[in-house]
Design a protein around this motif. Structure first.
Motif, PDB file in Angstrom:
ATOM      1  N   THR A  30      -5.282   2.302  -3.767  1.00 31.53           N
ATOM      2  CA  THR A  30      -4.507   2.085  -2.547  1.00 31.53           C
ATOM      3  C   THR A  30      -5.272   1.203  -1.564  1.00 31.53           C
ATOM      4  O   THR A  30      -4.698   0.310  -0.914  1.00 31.53           O
ATOM      5  N   PRO A  67       0.810  -1.234   0.000  1.00 30.33           N
ATOM      6  CA  PRO A  67       0.000   0.000   0.000  1.00 30.33           C
ATOM      7  C   PRO A  67       0.836   1.275   0.000  1.00 30.33           C
ATOM      8  O   PRO A  67       0.381   2.313  -0.492  1.00 30.33           O
ATOM      9  N   SER A 126       0.229   4.160  -3.075  1.00 32.51           N
ATOM     10  CA  SER A 126      -0.145   5.568  -2.924  1.00 32.51           C
ATOM     11  C   SER A 126       0.669   6.485  -3.822  1.00 32.51           C
ATOM     12  O   SER A 126       0.292   7.631  -4.049  1.00 32.51           O
ATOM     13  N   GLY A 182      -1.537   5.945   3.274  1.00 38.04           N
ATOM     14  CA  GLY A 182      -1.377   5.960   1.820  1.00 38.04           C
ATOM     15  C   GLY A 182      -2.617   6.515   1.133  1.00 38.04           C
ATOM     16  O   GLY A 182      -2.510   7.220   0.114  1.00 38.04           O
ATOM     17  N   THR A 217      -1.946   1.678   5.059  1.00 39.56           N
ATOM     18  CA  THR A 217      -2.956   1.840   4.006  1.00 39.56           C
ATOM     19  C   THR A 217      -3.737   3.134   4.192  1.00 39.56           C
ATOM     20  O   THR A 217      -3.978   3.873   3.224  1.00 39.56           O
ATOM     21  N   SER A 259      -2.440   9.638  -1.274  1.00 42.26           N
ATOM     22  CA  SER A 259      -2.867   9.544  -2.670  1.00 42.26           C
ATOM     23  C   SER A 259      -3.948  10.572  -2.989  1.00 42.26           C
ATOM     24  O   SER A 259      -3.967  11.152  -4.076  1.00 42.26           O
TER      25      SER A 259
END
Length: 345
Positions: free
Chosen positions: A51, A39, A43, A90, A87, A94
């Motif tokens: 992601t 992850p 991103s 990320g 995650t 993102s």
């Protein structure tokens, strides 16, 4: 496009590698925590959904690997929590990256419109003149900067302007807009170059403040001659059809536009021969002040043989390529070149 494809596949390649290493190493070495790289890499290239999907896959891979490697319940929960945290971070990264990319795309669109308004494409032909242009911005991904140019065909003949605004950034672009607007209006209205120069000085006097200034060369093409009016700008380089060269230095030194308050004498136009087969190269100081790795300036007068191609634009493109090769990287300053060739056919 290829780099984007590699980035999109990187999270899956990393997680597959981690799973393989963990299976091969057995219980002795645990690689499962490295699944968080999935992850994290996702991103960098994908959006929030992408992601999230990679994070879910990382969790799905973690559970059987943890059981296979003999991880305890507490250790497995810690790894799962780490994957979830990475995650989530990320996803936020993102989202911010995508928003920034959209804003940058919007700014680039505005910059392209500004370029078309400020630095319009010059005519490739004007009477018996063939014209070529090269403009290289020192700012990465930018198409406009502090250098400026314009060529207009008036009832009295072809007139042109090449200049360089002191400073960089949006302030320089704004000043360039003032100069170009004043020139485009004055070039049609004024009977002589001196009048055009006075209009530019008046306009900049209302706009500029402090010690800001603009170096510039004004030119007007006549039958077998060209008139030049230089305001502290690098002298144009004349290339005769017989192979000779001449640096068209002004007869008297004049201050740049915007410094009229210094009280120096107003410059007068001067004429030089400019006949069939001759060329004249206008340029900004970003060309002659470009240095190589050893600190040597670009030897423009030694490179005039590159302007011998039948097509003026091809010739000027070759000179620009040689300039970039001399520097060996991005130019430290904007560099504009305008080439006029007197050629009836």
């Amino acid at each position: 496009m290829r780099a984007q494809t590699i980035l999109r596949s990187l999270p899956f390649a990393v997680m597959a590698t981690v799973a393989l290493l963990d299976l091969l190493a057995g219980p002795a070495v645990v690689f499962v925590p490295l699944l968080t790289l999935g992850p994290a890499f996702a991103s960098m290239s994908g959006g929030v959904r992408y992601t999230t999907a990679v994070g879910v896959i990382a969790v799905a891979v973690c559970l059987p690997l943890g059981a296979h490697g003999g991880l305890g319940r507490q250790q497995t929960l810690i790894v799962l929590g780490t994957i979830g945290g990475v995650t989530a971070a990320g996803m936020l990264a993102s989202r911010l990256r995508v928003r920034r990319e959209r804003e940058l795309a919007s700014v680039r669109q505005v910059a392209e419109v500004a370029q078309r308004v400020l630095l319009r494409p010059v005519p490739r032909r004007a009477g018996d003149l063939r014209i070529a242009l090269s403009y290289t911005s020192a700012v990465a991904d930018a198409q406009i900067g502090g250098d400026l140019y314009e060529v207009v065909t008036t009832p009295g003949g072809v007139r042109l302007l090449v200049g360089d605004v002191q400073g960089k950034g949006l302030d320089a672009v704004e000043t360039a807009a003032w100069v170009l607007g004043a020139f485009r209006e004055a070039a049609y209205d004024e009977a002589g170059l001196s009048g055009v120069g006075e209009r530019l000085e008046t306009s900049l006097g209302r706009h500029l403040g402090g010690e800001k200034f603009v170096t510039a060369v004004l030119a007007e093409v006549h039958d077998k001659e060209i008139s030049l009016l230089n305001y502290g700008h690098p002298a144009p380089l004349l290339l005769y059809g017989d192979g000779g060269t001449y640096l068209a230095e002004p007869q008297e030194v004049a201050p740049p536009l915007g410094l009229a308050d210094l009280g120096t004498r107003v410059p007068e136009p001067y004429r030089i021969a400019f006949g069939e087969g001759d060329q004249i190269l206008f340029y900004t100081d970003g060309v002659i002040e470009a240095r190589d790795g050893r600190g040597r300036f670009y030897p423009l007068e030694e490179r005039t043989h590159l302007l011998a191609a039948a097509d003026p634009q091809v010739a000027l493109d070759a000179l620009r390529a040689d300039l970039l090769a001399h520097v060996g990287g991005p130019l430290p300053d904007d560099a504009a070149m305008l080439l006029l060739r007197r050629q009836r056919t």
